[in-house]
Design an enzyme around this catalytic site. Structure first.
Site, PDB file in Angstrom:
ATOM      1  N   LYS A  31       0.839  -1.213   0.000  1.00  0.00           N
ATOM      2  CA  LYS A  31       0.000   0.000   0.000  1.00  0.00           C
ATOM      3  C   LYS A  31       0.872   1.261   0.000  1.00  0.00           C
ATOM      4  CE  LYS A  31      -2.108  -1.220   3.848  1.00  0.00           C
ATOM      5  NZ  LYS A  31      -1.410  -2.503   4.140  1.00  0.00           N
ATOM      6  N   ARG A 106     -10.089   0.452   8.111  1.00  0.00           N
ATOM      7  CA  ARG A 106      -9.607  -0.886   8.414  1.00  0.00           C
ATOM      8  C   ARG A 106     -10.664  -1.722   9.129  1.00  0.00           C
ATOM      9  NH1 ARG A 106      -3.759   0.059   8.647  1.00  0.00           N
ATOM     10  NH2 ARG A 106      -2.723  -1.876   9.141  1.00  0.00           N
ATOM     11  N   ARG A 155      11.531  -5.683   5.052  1.00  0.00           N
ATOM     12  CA  ARG A 155      11.342  -4.236   4.845  1.00  0.00           C
ATOM     13  C   ARG A 155      12.333  -3.404   5.665  1.00  0.00           C
ATOM     14  NH1 ARG A 155       5.611  -1.741   5.564  1.00  0.00           N
ATOM     15  NH2 ARG A 155       5.662  -3.017   7.432  1.00  0.00           N
ATOM     16  N   ARG A 188      10.951  -1.490  11.144  1.00  0.00           N
ATOM     17  CA  ARG A 188       9.826  -1.144  12.020  1.00  0.00           C
ATOM     18  C   ARG A 188       9.731  -2.121  13.188  1.00  0.00           C
ATOM     19  NH1 ARG A 188       4.611   0.125   8.356  1.00  0.00           N
ATOM     20  NH2 ARG A 188       3.644  -1.274   9.874  1.00  0.00           N
ATOM     21  N   ARG A 199      -0.792  -9.100  13.276  1.00  0.00           N
ATOM     22  CA  ARG A 199      -1.306  -8.087  12.331  1.00  0.00           C
ATOM     23  C   ARG A 199      -2.093  -8.763  11.214  1.00  0.00           C
ATOM     24  NH1 ARG A 199       4.103  -5.500  10.688  1.00  0.00           N
ATOM     25  NH2 ARG A 199       2.879  -4.266   9.217  1.00  0.00           N
TER      26      ARG A 199
HETATM   27  P1  AP5 Z   1       4.780  -1.590   1.917  1.00  0.00           P
HETATM   28  O1  AP5 Z   1       4.484  -0.789   0.715  1.00  0.00           O
HETATM   29  O2  AP5 Z   1       5.432  -0.937   3.073  1.00  0.00           O
HETATM   30  O3  AP5 Z   1       3.466  -2.397   2.379  1.00  0.00           O
HETATM   31  P2  AP5 Z   1       2.169  -1.912   3.160  1.00  0.00           P
HETATM   32  O4  AP5 Z   1       1.003  -2.574   2.539  1.00  0.00           O
HETATM   33  O5  AP5 Z   1       2.154  -0.423   3.242  1.00  0.00           O
HETATM   34  O6  AP5 Z   1       2.460  -2.573   4.556  1.00  0.00           O
HETATM   35  P3  AP5 Z   1       2.343  -2.023   6.039  1.00  0.00           P
HETATM   36  O7  AP5 Z   1       3.084  -3.018   6.886  1.00  0.00           O
HETATM   37  O8  AP5 Z   1       2.794  -0.595   6.143  1.00  0.00           O
HETATM   38  O9  AP5 Z   1       0.848  -2.105   6.292  1.00  0.00           O
HETATM   39  P4  AP5 Z   1       0.127  -2.185   7.613  1.00  0.00           P
HETATM   40  O10 AP5 Z   1      -1.241  -2.014   7.134  1.00  0.00           O
HETATM   41  O11 AP5 Z   1       0.362  -3.348   8.476  1.00  0.00           O
HETATM   42  O12 AP5 Z   1       0.812  -1.020   8.483  1.00  0.00           O
HETATM   43  P5  AP5 Z   1       0.336   0.414   8.906  1.00  0.00           P
HETATM   44  O13 AP5 Z   1       1.522   1.252   8.994  1.00  0.00           O
HETATM   45  O14 AP5 Z   1      -0.820   0.859   8.089  1.00  0.00           O
HETATM   46  O15 AP5 Z   1       5.660  -2.839   1.441  1.00  0.00           O
HETATM   47  C1  AP5 Z   1       6.142  -3.803   2.375  1.00  0.00           C
HETATM   48  C2  AP5 Z   1       7.518  -4.327   1.874  1.00  0.00           C
HETATM   49  O16 AP5 Z   1       7.318  -5.032   0.650  1.00  0.00           O
HETATM   50  C3  AP5 Z   1       8.527  -3.235   1.569  1.00  0.00           C
HETATM   51  O17 AP5 Z   1       9.806  -3.670   1.944  1.00  0.00           O
HETATM   52  C4  AP5 Z   1       8.437  -3.042   0.037  1.00  0.00           C
HETATM   53  O18 AP5 Z   1       9.680  -2.614  -0.503  1.00  0.00           O
HETATM   54  C5  AP5 Z   1       8.077  -4.459  -0.418  1.00  0.00           C
HETATM   55  N1  AP5 Z   1       7.215  -4.470  -1.614  1.00  0.00           N
HETATM   56  C6  AP5 Z   1       6.119  -3.700  -1.854  1.00  0.00           C
HETATM   57  N2  AP5 Z   1       5.551  -4.036  -3.029  1.00  0.00           N
HETATM   58  C7  AP5 Z   1       6.298  -5.050  -3.540  1.00  0.00           C
HETATM   59  C8  AP5 Z   1       6.198  -5.838  -4.735  1.00  0.00           C
HETATM   60  N3  AP5 Z   1       5.220  -5.642  -5.623  1.00  0.00           N
HETATM   61  N4  AP5 Z   1       7.118  -6.816  -4.920  1.00  0.00           N
HETATM   62  C9  AP5 Z   1       8.129  -7.008  -4.005  1.00  0.00           C
HETATM   63  N5  AP5 Z   1       8.253  -6.307  -2.868  1.00  0.00           N
HETATM   64  C10 AP5 Z   1       7.342  -5.329  -2.627  1.00  0.00           C
HETATM   65  O19 AP5 Z   1      -0.264   0.156  10.373  1.00  0.00           O
HETATM   66  C11 AP5 Z   1       0.572  -0.143  11.476  1.00  0.00           C
HETATM   67  C12 AP5 Z   1      -0.267  -0.262  12.731  1.00  0.00           C
HETATM   68  O20 AP5 Z   1      -0.919   0.988  12.999  1.00  0.00           O
HETATM   69  C13 AP5 Z   1      -1.419  -1.271  12.658  1.00  0.00           C
HETATM   70  O21 AP5 Z   1      -0.975  -2.578  12.972  1.00  0.00           O
HETATM   71  C14 AP5 Z   1      -2.390  -0.702  13.698  1.00  0.00           C
HETATM   72  O22 AP5 Z   1      -1.986  -1.009  14.996  1.00  0.00           O
HETATM   73  C15 AP5 Z   1      -2.251   0.787  13.504  1.00  0.00           C
HETATM   74  N6  AP5 Z   1      -3.219   1.319  12.514  1.00  0.00           N
HETATM   75  C16 AP5 Z   1      -2.918   1.883  11.316  1.00  0.00           C
HETATM   76  N7  AP5 Z   1      -4.039   2.249  10.678  1.00  0.00           N
HETATM   77  C17 AP5 Z   1      -5.072   1.917  11.485  1.00  0.00           C
HETATM   78  C18 AP5 Z   1      -6.472   2.019  11.362  1.00  0.00           C
HETATM   79  N8  AP5 Z   1      -7.042   2.547  10.272  1.00  0.00           N
HETATM   80  N9  AP5 Z   1      -7.235   1.555  12.376  1.00  0.00           N
HETATM   81  C19 AP5 Z   1      -6.677   1.031  13.488  1.00  0.00           C
HETATM   82  N10 AP5 Z   1      -5.357   0.884  13.662  1.00  0.00           N
HETATM   83  C20 AP5 Z   1      -4.547   1.323  12.675  1.00  0.00           C
END
Ligand code: AP5
Length: 246
Positions: A31, A106, A155, A188, A199
């Site tokens: 994402k 989410r 990552r 992270r 997660r």
């Molecule tokens: P990346 O692009 O970073 O993936 P992502 O989908 O953004 O993954 P996240 O881990 O950031 O998502 P998340 O939803 O768990 O975390 P968030 O920060 O929102 O890519 C990941 C890796 O893969 C990278 O190394 C990249 O280089 C590689 N990659 C990408 N695309 C690729 C491809 N096509 N091929 C190969 N490699 C690739 O949330 C964190 C925490 O915050 C949650 O657990 C929760 O506690 C809280 N939180 C956040 N939002 C909410 C909400 N709305 N409600 C409640 N709690 C929330």
């Protein structure tokens, strides 16, 4: 890399009203990576609730103190806290042509809240403003489980410019250092195997129902997120073209 993937995007895309775009997918689906392409192509902001929460944790704000332990366990932060945070962000002037929601909504409650909020924001706006807060287009990135695990454990990111790397798929030129500004890359705290499992569980139980929520409202576009980054971006832009967002 962004230029190639978005080559077909309308050259006026940075001036026109794009509206809300949601990136939906499990942790590690890409994402954040794909959001950067959309930012480059459209000039609208990425609103990552994870990034905003991490920033609050780092600054030890009241919200950050409440969210820290929840995030470290891999659970979701309570809906009310996240919705208030998003409400504030949507008021910022840079959202006037549209915005990219990365990691929000989410839960079904968050999605219902967002629909109500967008409706409120549309009321009383001119035609341009109404389009900016139109019902969102939702891009679902579909990725296999084992691929997710490898992406998350591999990552690394730059704390200065936010660039995301992967030791397996997208390594920096010099190991451990950002290509752009030379800052040492960081991992992270929630990218450990134990927390990743939690997660992914939270995603299955609380976020996956959004596929039906948006699917039944005909707002969902599915993109094969297993492909290389560039190919995912190309498919995403192609799909957005079909819904007239580019
Ligand atoms: P990346 O692009 O970073 O993936 P992502 O989908 O953004 O993954 P996240 O881990 O950031 O998502 P998340 O939803 O768990 O975390 P968030 O920060 O929102 O890519 C990941 C890796 O893969 C990278 O190394 C990249 O280089 C590689 N990659 C990408 N695309 C690729 C491809 N096509 N091929 C190969 N490699 C690739 O949330 C964190 C925490 O915050 C949650 O657990 C929760 O506690 C809280 N939180 C956040 N939002 C909410 C909400 N709305 N409600 C409640 N709690 C929330």
């Amino acid at each position: 890399m962004g230029a190639q993937a978005s080559a077909t995007v309308n050259p006026n895309a940075k001036e026109r009203v794009v509206g809300p775009i949601i990136l939906l997918g499990p942790p590690g689906a890409g994402k954040g990576t794909q959001a950067k392409f959309l930012v480059d192509a459209f000039g609208i902001p990425q609103i990552s609730t994870g990034d905003i929460l991490r920033d609050n944790v780092a600054r030890k704000t009241e919200l950050g103190v409440k969210a820290k332990a929840v995030m470290e366990r891999g659970d979701l932060v309570p809906d009310e806290l996240v919705c208030d945070m998003v409400a504030d962000r949507l008021q910022q002037p840079d959202c006037a042509r549209g915005f990219i929601l990365d990691g929000f909504p989410r839960t079904v409650r968050q999605a219902e809240w967002l629909d109500g909020q967008l409706e409120k924001m549309r009321a009383g706006k001119d035609a341009q403003g109404q389009r900016a807060y139109a019902p969102p287009v939702v891009i679902r990135l579909v990725v296999e489980y084992n691929q997710l695990l490898q992406r998350l454990t591999g990552r690394r990111s730059c704390p200065t410019c936010g660039l995301i790397y992967n030791v397996y798929y997208q390594p920096p030129k010099v190991p451990g250092v950002c290509d752009c500004d030379g800052t040492p890359l960081v991992q992270r705290r929630d990218d450990t195997e134990e927390v990743i499992a939690e997660r992914l569980k939270a995603y299955e139980q609380l976020t996956l129902p959004l596929v039906d929520y948006y699917g039944s409202r005909r707002r969902l576009i599915e993109v094969d997120g297993n492909q290389p980054v560039e190919a995912v971006a190309a498919q995403m832009f192609g799909a957005l073209e079909n819904v007239n967002r580019v």
